[in-house]
Every structure is written in C-alpha cells, then in structure tokens.
Design a protein around this motif. Structure first.
Motif, PDB file in Angstrom:
ATOM      1  N   LYS A   1       0.852  -1.188   0.000  1.00 17.39           N
ATOM      2  CA  LYS A   1       0.000   0.000   0.000  1.00 17.39           C
ATOM      3  C   LYS A   1       0.885   1.235   0.000  1.00 17.39           C
ATOM      4  O   LYS A   1       2.113   1.131   0.108  1.00 17.39           O
ATOM      5  CB  LYS A   1      -0.939  -0.006   1.208  1.00 17.39           C
ATOM      6  N   PHE A   2       0.287   2.412  -0.124  1.00 19.91           N
ATOM      7  CA  PHE A   2       1.056   3.651  -0.167  1.00 19.91           C
ATOM      8  C   PHE A   2       1.421   4.175   1.221  1.00 19.91           C
ATOM      9  O   PHE A   2       2.563   4.511   1.486  1.00 19.91           O
ATOM     10  CB  PHE A   2       0.274   4.746  -0.905  1.00 19.91           C
ATOM     11  N   SER A   3       0.437   4.279   2.096  1.00 13.90           N
ATOM     12  CA  SER A   3       0.641   4.996   3.348  1.00 13.90           C
ATOM     13  C   SER A   3       1.514   4.220   4.330  1.00 13.90           C
ATOM     14  O   SER A   3       1.378   3.003   4.481  1.00 13.90           O
ATOM     15  CB  SER A   3      -0.700   5.320   4.011  1.00 13.90           C
ATOM     16  N   PHE A   4       2.386   4.946   5.016  1.00  8.29           N
ATOM     17  CA  PHE A   4       3.231   4.357   6.056  1.00  8.29           C
ATOM     18  C   PHE A   4       2.465   4.191   7.366  1.00  8.29           C
ATOM     19  O   PHE A   4       2.961   3.552   8.286  1.00  8.29           O
ATOM     20  CB  PHE A   4       4.465   5.239   6.298  1.00  8.29           C
ATOM     21  N   SER A   5       1.272   4.783   7.458  1.00  6.51           N
ATOM     22  CA  SER A   5       0.508   4.704   8.699  1.00  6.51           C
ATOM     23  C   SER A   5      -0.243   3.375   8.777  1.00  6.51           C
ATOM     24  O   SER A   5      -0.344   2.637   7.798  1.00  6.51           O
ATOM     25  CB  SER A   5      -0.496   5.855   8.785  1.00  6.51           C
ATOM     26  N   ASP A   6      -0.793   3.097   9.960  1.00  2.84           N
ATOM     27  CA  ASP A   6      -1.586   1.879  10.153  1.00  2.84           C
ATOM     28  C   ASP A   6      -3.065   2.123   9.875  1.00  2.84           C
ATOM     29  O   ASP A   6      -3.894   1.247  10.102  1.00  2.84           O
ATOM     30  CB  ASP A   6      -1.420   1.367  11.598  1.00  2.84           C
ATOM     31  N   GLU A   7      -3.397   3.322   9.386  1.00  2.00           N
ATOM     32  CA  GLU A   7      -4.794   3.667   9.143  1.00  2.00           C
ATOM     33  C   GLU A   7      -5.393   2.865   7.993  1.00  2.00           C
ATOM     34  O   GLU A   7      -6.590   2.594   7.971  1.00  2.00           O
ATOM     35  CB  GLU A   7      -4.904   5.170   8.850  1.00  2.00           C
ATOM     36  N   THR A   8      -4.569   2.491   7.014  1.00  2.00           N
ATOM     37  CA  THR A   8      -5.060   1.734   5.862  1.00  2.00           C
ATOM     38  C   THR A   8      -4.464   0.338   5.842  1.00  2.00           C
ATOM     39  O   THR A   8      -3.452   0.082   6.497  1.00  2.00           O
ATOM     40  CB  THR A   8      -4.722   2.452   4.548  1.00  2.00           C
ATOM     41  N   ARG A   9      -5.088  -0.549   5.082  1.00  2.00           N
ATOM     42  CA  ARG A   9      -4.638  -1.940   4.975  1.00  2.00           C
ATOM     43  C   ARG A   9      -4.455  -2.310   3.507  1.00  2.00           C
ATOM     44  O   ARG A   9      -5.155  -1.780   2.642  1.00  2.00           O
ATOM     45  CB  ARG A   9      -5.676  -2.882   5.602  1.00  2.00           C
ATOM     46  N   PRO A  10      -3.552  -3.250   3.204  1.00  2.00           N
ATOM     47  CA  PRO A  10      -3.418  -3.713   1.812  1.00  2.00           C
ATOM     48  C   PRO A  10      -4.711  -4.396   1.344  1.00  2.00           C
ATOM     49  O   PRO A  10      -5.496  -4.904   2.155  1.00  2.00           O
ATOM     50  CB  PRO A  10      -2.263  -4.718   1.886  1.00  2.00           C
ATOM     51  N   LEU A  11      -4.910  -4.402   0.039  1.00  2.00           N
ATOM     52  CA  LEU A  11      -6.089  -5.046  -0.545  1.00  2.00           C
ATOM     53  C   LEU A  11      -6.074  -6.556  -0.315  1.00  2.00           C
ATOM     54  O   LEU A  11      -5.017  -7.191  -0.356  1.00  2.00           O
ATOM     55  CB  LEU A  11      -6.140  -4.776  -2.048  1.00  2.00           C
ATOM     56  N   THR A  12      -7.249  -7.116  -0.088  1.00  2.00           N
ATOM     57  CA  THR A  12      -7.372  -8.581   0.020  1.00  2.00           C
ATOM     58  C   THR A  12      -7.981  -9.155  -1.254  1.00  2.00           C
ATOM     59  O   THR A  12      -7.776 -10.322  -1.586  1.00  2.00           O
ATOM     60  CB  THR A  12      -8.240  -8.962   1.224  1.00  2.00           C
ATOM     61  N   THR A  13      -8.760  -8.343  -1.981  1.00  2.00           N
ATOM     62  CA  THR A  13      -9.267  -8.721  -3.306  1.00  2.00           C
ATOM     63  C   THR A  13      -8.962  -7.576  -4.266  1.00  2.00           C
ATOM     64  O   THR A  13      -8.874  -6.418  -3.841  1.00  2.00           O
ATOM     65  CB  THR A  13     -10.790  -8.980  -3.291  1.00  2.00           C
ATOM     66  N   GLN A  14      -8.808  -7.909  -5.546  1.00  2.00           N
ATOM     67  CA  GLN A  14      -8.447  -6.888  -6.527  1.00  2.00           C
ATOM     68  C   GLN A  14      -9.228  -7.091  -7.827  1.00  2.00           C
ATOM     69  O   GLN A  14      -9.684  -8.198  -8.112  1.00  2.00           O
ATOM     70  CB  GLN A  14      -6.947  -6.949  -6.841  1.00  2.00           C
ATOM     71  N   ARG A  15      -9.349  -6.008  -8.600  1.00  2.00           N
ATOM     72  CA  ARG A  15      -9.926  -6.087  -9.938  1.00  2.00           C
ATOM     73  C   ARG A  15      -8.794  -6.070 -10.961  1.00  2.00           C
ATOM     74  O   ARG A  15      -7.815  -5.332 -10.807  1.00  2.00           O
ATOM     75  CB  ARG A  15     -10.858  -4.905 -10.206  1.00  2.00           C
ATOM     76  N   SER A  16      -8.925  -6.865 -11.990  1.00  2.00           N
ATOM     77  CA  SER A  16      -7.907  -6.898 -13.043  1.00  2.00           C
ATOM     78  C   SER A  16      -8.126  -5.790 -14.058  1.00  2.00           C
ATOM     79  O   SER A  16      -9.252  -5.343 -14.290  1.00  2.00           O
ATOM     80  CB  SER A  16      -7.947  -8.246 -13.771  1.00  2.00           C
ATOM     81  N   CYS A  17      -7.028  -5.348 -14.648  1.00  2.00           N
ATOM     82  CA  CYS A  17      -7.081  -4.532 -15.859  1.00  2.00           C
ATOM     83  C   CYS A  17      -6.812  -5.476 -17.035  1.00  2.00           C
ATOM     84  O   CYS A  17      -6.497  -6.649 -16.830  1.00  2.00           O
ATOM     85  CB  CYS A  17      -6.027  -3.427 -15.805  1.00  2.00           C
ATOM     86  N   TYR A  18      -6.918  -4.968 -18.241  1.00  2.00           N
ATOM     87  CA  TYR A  18      -6.681  -5.791 -19.427  1.00  2.00           C
ATOM     88  C   TYR A  18      -5.865  -5.002 -20.435  1.00  2.00           C
ATOM     89  O   TYR A  18      -5.834  -3.770 -20.409  1.00  2.00           O
ATOM     90  CB  TYR A  18      -8.011  -6.247 -20.051  1.00  2.00           C
ATOM     91  N   MET A  19      -5.196  -5.731 -21.322  1.00  2.00           N
ATOM     92  CA  MET A  19      -4.383  -5.091 -22.356  1.00  2.00           C
ATOM     93  C   MET A  19      -4.783  -5.608 -23.732  1.00  2.00           C
ATOM     94  O   MET A  19      -5.054  -6.804 -23.903  1.00  2.00           O
ATOM     95  CB  MET A  19      -2.901  -5.372 -22.106  1.00  2.00           C
ATOM     96  N   THR A  20      -4.856  -4.698 -24.686  1.00  2.00           N
ATOM     97  CA  THR A  20      -5.094  -5.074 -26.078  1.00  2.00           C
ATOM     98  C   THR A  20      -4.243  -4.151 -26.946  1.00  2.00           C
ATOM     99  O   THR A  20      -3.450  -3.369 -26.425  1.00  2.00           O
ATOM    100  CB  THR A  20      -6.593  -4.985 -26.422  1.00  2.00           C
ATOM    101  N   TYR A  21      -4.391  -4.257 -28.255  1.00  2.00           N
ATOM    102  CA  TYR A  21      -3.523  -3.494 -29.167  1.00  2.00           C
ATOM    103  C   TYR A  21      -4.327  -2.860 -30.294  1.00  2.00           C
ATOM    104  O   TYR A  21      -5.369  -3.391 -30.712  1.00  2.00           O
ATOM    105  CB  TYR A  21      -2.463  -4.404 -29.797  1.00  2.00           C
ATOM    106  N   THR A  22      -3.788  -1.729 -30.777  1.00  3.48           N
ATOM    107  CA  THR A  22      -4.300  -1.188 -32.033  1.00  3.48           C
ATOM    108  C   THR A  22      -3.713  -2.029 -33.169  1.00  3.48           C
ATOM    109  O   THR A  22      -2.940  -2.953 -32.939  1.00  3.48           O
ATOM    110  CB  THR A  22      -3.890   0.285 -32.209  1.00  3.48           C
ATOM    111  N   SER A  23      -4.061  -1.699 -34.393  1.00  7.42           N
ATOM    112  CA  SER A  23      -3.558  -2.434 -35.563  1.00  7.42           C
ATOM    113  C   SER A  23      -3.432  -1.470 -36.730  1.00  7.42           C
ATOM    114  O   SER A  23      -3.841  -0.303 -36.642  1.00  7.42           O
ATOM    115  CB  SER A  23      -4.539  -3.554 -35.926  1.00  7.42           C
TER     116      SER A  23
END
Length: 623
Positions: free
Chosen positions: A225-247
């Motif tokens: 995670k970003f913050s050095f404090s204990d106020e936030t927690r790392p993610l336990t679930t995440q959403r994926s991004c995707y990659m494609t290409y032009t042509s």
C-alpha cells in the motif's frame, strides 16, 4: 458573508488545491477552499490511478509529509502493483488502480473533518493585488474575500478550451465551464503567461467489451500500500485490468480524421505532454509501428465505466468510435463519452521562488498545472508545499524547501523554478540524480521528522518510523556479526548457481551476493529466530536487504550530494546585479537576471549557465 480575513485562500479543489488546503489547515492556519463545484473535489479528470514510475515515490513522500494522497489512494484502491521489481530498488514504483467515485468522496470527507478549513462554491474571477502584495480574491458574484496569502491551483480551467474534431467550446473539464478573469489580472500585474494542451481518451461501457480477446493484467499476489501509517490496509481482493492493441486497420481509420484533427489543422497551437501523446500523435510520430498498447482500466469496484488508457485523442467522435470498434475486444463497444483535448493558460514557473511563492506578488502562490506540470501526483506535491509555505509565511516561520537529494518533490520544484518548462512537465526517475537515495521505501525515513517539526506528521508516525529504522539497523548489525557454516550456506548457494564457500563467513557477506535474497538468508541458523523474537515486519526486512545490497551505491550518492550541498551554502544576495560581470557570457547574465538564483548551486543548474560562468561568479563574489 465573509466577516473574517483568512490566513490562506486556496483557489481550486483538484489534487493540488486539496493538498494545499489540508496542509495549511492542519498547520493551524484559517483556510478557505474556493472551487467552482464542491461535488468535484479531487476529481480524477483523466485516468483512475495514482502512482507509477517516479509518481509512486511522490505519493509516498506526500504521505510521509502528512498529506492525504497516500491514505486516499489506499482506501479507494481496486488494484495494487509495484512496478519495475525486476530492476534495482531505486526504480521500484508503487501504483494503484482507483475507484474514481470513492477517491473523490474520501478526499471530501477527509477535508470536511479537517479543522480550520472552510469551503465556498463559486468561481474566483479576479485577484486583489495592492502594492505588490496579495490581499484576497474577487468572485464572479463580486464578493471580495480577504486573506494574507492566496494559492492558485486552477488546473486546466484558466480560459480552458475543449477540442473534439472541428468542434471547440469553452470548458475546464468535460461538462464544466472554464474559469476567466484571473489570467487578465496576473498579466496586468506583470506575469508572463502561456498556453498548454493535454488530452483524455474515451470512456466506454465495460459490458460491451469482450475481455476474452484481451490479455489480463492482474495486481500483485501480495499487494502492498502507499501509506506508512496503520490507518489503511493492503487489498485482500483486486480487480484486473486488461491489455489489447491497435492495428494497421485501426491506424488507417484514425488517419481518415486527420484533416479534421485540431492537432494537425492548426486549431491547437499549444504543446502537449511528450510522454503521454495522443493516439493520432503516436501513429504520426511512430509510423514504423504497426500497433500500440491499450490498457483497459475499470473506473471502480461497481461501475461498468471503463477508461481506455493509451487512446487519448481529439479526433472527431465518429472517427474515435469507428477506430475503437476495430480494436480486438472492442468490436461492439458503446461509448460513455468521447475523448477530447483541452488547451489552458499556464504561467512559466521561473516566475516563482522555491517556496512556490511568486516573485512579483508577495503572498501569492502557484501550484499544479498552472506551473506547467501534468499528472495528479506532480500537482498534489506542489499543493502540499505551497500550503506548507503559505502557512509558514502567515505564522512568520522559516520557509520550507526540500533539496534535490531529499525528495523527488525537491527535484520537481527545482526543475520547474530553475529550468522552466516548454511542455507539460512529468516526473521520471531519470530526472533525479540521487534516485538511489530517493527510493519509495525510505520516504518515511527522509521526511517524517521534517513533517513532525512542521506540525503535520503525528508523534505516533514519528515513533513508528524511528522503530522501523532502529530495528532495520539492528538487524544489519546482527547479520554482520552472525557467522554461517560453509556447509549450510553451500546448500543455498548451489541452488542459486552461486560459487560455493570454502570456509565459514559472516551472513552479511553472503547476503551481499546479488543472487541471494532475504528468503535465502532466512534459512540460515539463527536468522528466523531473530526475526520472530524482534517482531520484524516486511518493511523492516526490505530495508535491511536494501541497506546490505546497495550500501556502496547509497554512500557514493550521499558523498556527491554533500559536495553539491556545500555550493548550496554559498548564497547569492537578493537582486544581485549580474550586468556588472562583463567576463560572464551574455546568455548567462540574461538567464541569471531572469531566474534570480538564491545560491551558487541553484545558479549552476540553470540551462545556459556554464561551469566557466560559475567560476567567474565565484571569483566575483570573492570565493
């Protein structure tokens, strides 16, 4: 309506304005945040993400300085990635994919809970300047609000002009009007102004995309995670991004609209960001490439809206739509809105001091895109520094400036003030000559104590940082003293194809081998027991590994920084008359006169000032 005079007025509530208001208010200054629409505080105008190469370092620095960007990024994250892990730690850069709506909401909630901070929704149409000093602002309704200091963080709104194909209309962002009046007042006060351009891609309906034709881009298996404090927690679930290409097919369709492109038909005359070009600029400049990457990024946990990263464009909407429909996975795409380009006013940042106070008007500060930068992170850190220095000025305390060897924030501001910029400025690790010192992992070591003295970082933050540093240093000392039997070590070394040991040696020396990592060292007798007994967490273990493996590089950079800092101590008197030094080049005299550097080190970084010019200056000053 405004009976009292404020210590600080912040104009604009984007990333720069939000950090500026939070910093000034948290330092005890009565602060007013004025923005055109309170519903759009800290709006992510472009991509829904924070961090990235060098930008992630800035977010961690903001967090160590007591800013909010790291906390908000953590609380609104839907994916976390540490970029460049295959390279050395100086290059590691954290990045989060954000929930756009949660990001803005969390920012507003935090600001509303910040003491000493008031809000007002209206356009600031002018500045009240008397005898070279700022006195307040004038709103579009004619209200005059007085203050000792004013911070302008107007983003893309100053005389903003939006372009889509051959259509153009005033606006500071899609669906929002432009801000007028401030540019006129500043030019009348003697400021030099310019125009810049940026752009954004279409937003599309994720339900209309075929993700099976794209390459999935998941987050890290063990997200941080970003913050050095204990106020936030790392993610336990995440959403994926995707990659494609032009042509090539996509490129041919895009070229059909070039005659109606404001970039190519002369409607847009200003310069856009070189490192984030539009799709039409890419296929024009890189004609040898038959495809370009597109990153398909969800806008949040629950929304179907998707951001098409890499397809920034100002081409006509029909061309945008037709071209995207030829991209793999986009053959049935539905648009939420087309991409567009926007031109806006900025003020060359050589007109500022290192505190971000303007040289021409006392008490007036600029932060963010008004200074010619691009990016949320670049804007946020400028806002933080302007907010700190405005509060310090009101409180008659010493100004706060970060040096180039202390923070990426210091590099960014020094680059802007010293060199100026002819195109939207974006931070890269390559801009920092001390990047081994300015790692993302040690931002708290570098900045927490400074922040605490300013009144921003809490005592708990300071104690946590000191504990982390002490435990990491103690672990390094332990490994310097601990011996490992050569037979035990050779089991690990053989697995890593590392040359075997012929006799026992200190663990520190074994650990120094590039192919050996912390997981390997934990297998040696006594190491895991020490880690458990002393309750060392992952951050402490990472610090230990970096200190051991990169101690030589770190010390070398510290020595170089110390040499240059000695030049920083040689101050140049205010309003020094460079025209008297005839043995200095004409260009150097002109540049020095314009920038008015505060020290010899500052002068040496100005473009057009040679080492010979510095030598002449030193002789003239009796040094």
């Amino acid at each position: 309506m405004f009976e009292k005079k404020y210590d600080v007025i912040v104009v604009g509530a984007g990333h720069a304005g939000s950090e500026a208001a939070a910093a000034a208010a948290n330092m005890g200054s009565s602060t007013l945040l004025i923005t055109m629409n309170l519903q759009n505080i800290a709006q992510m105008s472009c991509n829904p993400a924070m961090g990235g190469i060098a930008k992630g370092q800035i977010v961690r620095e903001i967090d160590a300085m007591g800013g909010y960007s790291g906390l908000v990024s953590d609380s609104s994250a839907i994916q976390f990635k540490m970029l460049n892990k295959s390279k050395g730690p100086a290059m590691w850069s954290p990045r989060v994919q954000s929930d756009r709506m949660r990001f803005a909401e969390d920012w507003r909630m935090r600001l509303e809970k910040t003491p000493n901070l008031d809000f007002y929704q209206e356009m600031v149409a002018g500045l009240i300047i008397k005898n070279g000093k700022i006195k307040g602002v004038r709103t579009s309704l004619g209200l005059e609000v007085l203050a000792d200091t004013v911070i302008c963080t107007n983003g893309t709104f100053l005389n903003g002009l939006i372009h889509i194909g051959d259509k153009q209309f005033g606006g500071g962002r899609a669906g929002e009007r432009a801000a007028t009046g401030i540019t006129k007042d500043l030019i009348e006060a003697g400021f030099e102004a310019g125009r810049m351009k940026t752009g954004t891609p279409p937003r599309v309906d994720g339900r209309s995309l075929d993700y099976s034709k794209m390459i999935e881009q998941p987050g890290d298996e063990k997200p941080a995670k970003f913050s050095f404090s204990d106020e936030t927690r790392p993610l336990t679930t995440q959403r994926s991004c995707y990659m494609t290409y032009t042509s090539n097919e996509v490129h041919e369709i895009l070229k059909e609209g070039f005659d109606r492109s404001p970039m190519f038909n002369g409607r847009i005359k200003s310069i856009g960001p070189r490192y984030c070009p539009s799709i039409e600029d890419k296929i024009n400049r890189f004609a040898d490439k038959d495809r370009h990457q597109l990153f398909v990024e969800p806008e949040g946990w629950n929304t179907v809206e998707v951001y098409v990263n890499g397809f920034s464009t100002s081409l006509p909407e029909d061309i945008q739509f037709k071209a995207l429909r030829s991209v793999d996975g986009f053959d049935k795409v539905k648009f939420f809105r087309p991409g567009y380009a926007i031109e806006y006013d900025y003020f060359p940042p050589t007109q500022l001091k290192h505190t971000l106070e303007t040289k021409l008007v006392e008490g007036l500060y600029f932060a963010g895109q008004i200074n010619g930068t691009t990016g949320y992170e670049e804007a946020a850190c400028q806002g933080l520094m302007a907010g700190i220095n405005a509060a310090l000025k009101v409180q008659v305390r010493e100004e706060f400036i970060l040096k180039r060897n202390e923070a990426y924030i210091g590099v960014l501001i020094d680059d802007l003030i010293t060199k100026g910029t002819q195109e939207p400025y974006r931070m890269f690790t390559s801009r920092a000559e001390y990047r081994t010192l300015l790692r993302q992992d040690n931002a708290d070591f570098r900045l927490t104590e400074k922040s605490f003295k300013l009144g921003l970082a809490s005592e708990e933050r300071l104690r946590k940082m000191e504990e982390k540093r002490e435990k990491a240093n103690s672990f390094v000392d332990f490994l310097k003293d601990l011996s490992v039997d050569h037979n035990e070590a050779n089991v690990v070394l053989e697995e890593k194809n590392s040359s075997p040991m012929k006799q026992s040696d200190k663990v520190f020396k074994v650990f120094s081998r590039p192919e050996i990592n912390m997981e390997d060292v934990r297998r040696f007798s006594g190491v895991e027991e020490y880690i458990t007994r002393n309750e060392l967490n992952e951050e402490m273990l990472e610090q230990t590994e970096i200190q051991i493996k990169y101690s030589g590089y770190i010390q070398k950079e510290k020595n170089n920084a110390d040499k240059l800092n000695r030049l920083e101590d040689i101050k140049i008197p205010h309003n020094f008359d460079y025209s008297k030094i005839k043995s200095m080049s004409f260009e150097a005299r002109e540049k020095l006169k314009k920038v008015q550097p505060t020290s010899i080190s500052h002068a040496s970084r100005i473009s057009g000032v040679s080492p010979n010019d510095i030598s002449v200056l030193l002789v003239y000053m009796g040094r």
